[in-house]
Enzyme design. Structure first.
Site, PDB file in Angstrom:
ATOM      1  CE1 TYR A 164      15.190  10.676 -20.137  1.00 11.04           C
ATOM      2  CE2 TYR A 164      16.217  10.284 -18.001  1.00 11.04           C
ATOM      3  CZ  TYR A 164      15.281  10.937 -18.782  1.00 11.04           C
ATOM      4  OH  TYR A 164      14.441  11.861 -18.205  1.00 11.04           O
ATOM      5  CE  LYS A 168      16.405  14.285 -19.987  1.00  9.13           C
ATOM      6  NZ  LYS A 168      15.808  15.486 -20.615  1.00  9.13           N
TER       7      LYS A 168
END
Length: 306
Positions: A164, A168
């Site tokens: 993740y 990001k």
């Protein structure tokens, strides 16, 4: 209340949570909204839900104008179809909010490659899948705005979030570059790092959760998307009524014209412990210019953006 009359906005992942809030708030202020969602769980697996149509109904029942675009952002065809749906319905595009996301958290020893692909295809590649077909349309009417979604997890790190966080942080780099390239076309590009009560956050925030109404984040997203805004290339943290600029900064560092591995090893700990900011570079060349500034004979040769 900001006025978005005449503006057309795409909001991805708009069937629930923050995306739904963005879509409702934009429509309430006069924007025509393309609501994208394919109805998946937090982990990205399919459900029988049809949230995009539900949000469209909410908007229309309140007197707004919206259409659904239930295509996946995870592939090229899906991104193209969302942009095509927008142009077919409204003939223009002014605002793109890349909000769609999934979460598959694990310690790195337990990460599966399928999780890497699933996450990056939605978060990072998903932004590309929308931006590539949307980019020229955003500047066609004198300018436009993109709000990408990043996270403090990407900027600063957090255990169990390697995949993740990688996606990001990729969003941050994409945002910074497109802000530079979009300037001449009147296209502003920023990233939001939201902190809000949501399905994805679940129990992360504990007793803070009741303070984290998604409306607080939506207020900042709308401010960045509004055509009167001049802010571009920024990463903004928003949550619970607080707004903060998240920065990539450079310290003064350690300079030695004869630097080798031994002197680097002696200096490295102190360099990496130094929190005194010397510059907040606007682009890569600004950071490189800190090297140039260490050489007195190059005082008249400042590095320029490219």
């Amino acid at each position: 209340m900001l006025d978005f009359t005449g503006q057309v906005a795409i909001v991805t992942g708009a069937g629930n949570g923050l995306g739904r809030r963005y879509a409702l708030d934009l429509a309430r202020r006069g924007a025509r909204v393309v609501v994208n969602d394919i109805g998946v769980g937090v982990d990205g697996t399919s459900t029988a839900d049809t949230p995009a149509e539900r949000v469209v109904t909410e908007i229309r029942d309140a007197g707004g104008d919206a259409v659904a675009a239930p295509a996946t952002v995870a592939d090229v065809a899906g991104g193209q179809s969302i942009v095509d749906r927008t142009l077919d319905a409204y003939g223009r595009l002014d605002i793109l909010i890349n909000n769609a996301g999934i979460a598959r958290t694990n310690l790195f020893t337990d990460v599966r490659y399928e999780d890497v692909l699933a996450s990056l295809h939605v978060h990072l590649l998903g932004a590309f899948h929308l931006l590539l077909p949307a980019w020229r349309h955003l500047g066609a009417n004198g300018g436009g705005a993109v709000v990408n979604t990043t996270s403090a997890v990407g900027m600063f790190g957090q255990r169990r979030s390697s995949v993740y966080a990688a996606g990001k942080m990729g969003i941050v780099g994409l945002t910074r570059v497109l802000a530079l390239e979009g300037e001449e076309h009147g296209v502003r590009v920023n990233a939001i790092a939201p902190v809000a009560s949501s399905r994805m956050a679940a129990e992360v925030y504990g007793r803070l959760d009741p303070k984290l109404d998604p409306t607080f984040v939506s207020a900042v997203v709308l401010a960045m998307a509004h055509p009167t805004s001049t802010v571009s290339g920024e990463v903004v943290s928003a949550g619970g009524g607080r707004i903060s600029r998240l920065m990539l900064a450079a310290t003064e560092g350690h300079f030695d014209p004869a630097l080798d591995d031994v002197t680097a090893a002696a200096a490295l700990t102190d360099v990496c412990a130094d929190q005194r900011v010397a510059a907040v570079p606007g682009c890569a060349m600004d950071e490189i210019d800190l090297i140039r500034a260490s050489y007195p004979d190059l005082a008249d040769f400042r590095m320029r953006p490219r």
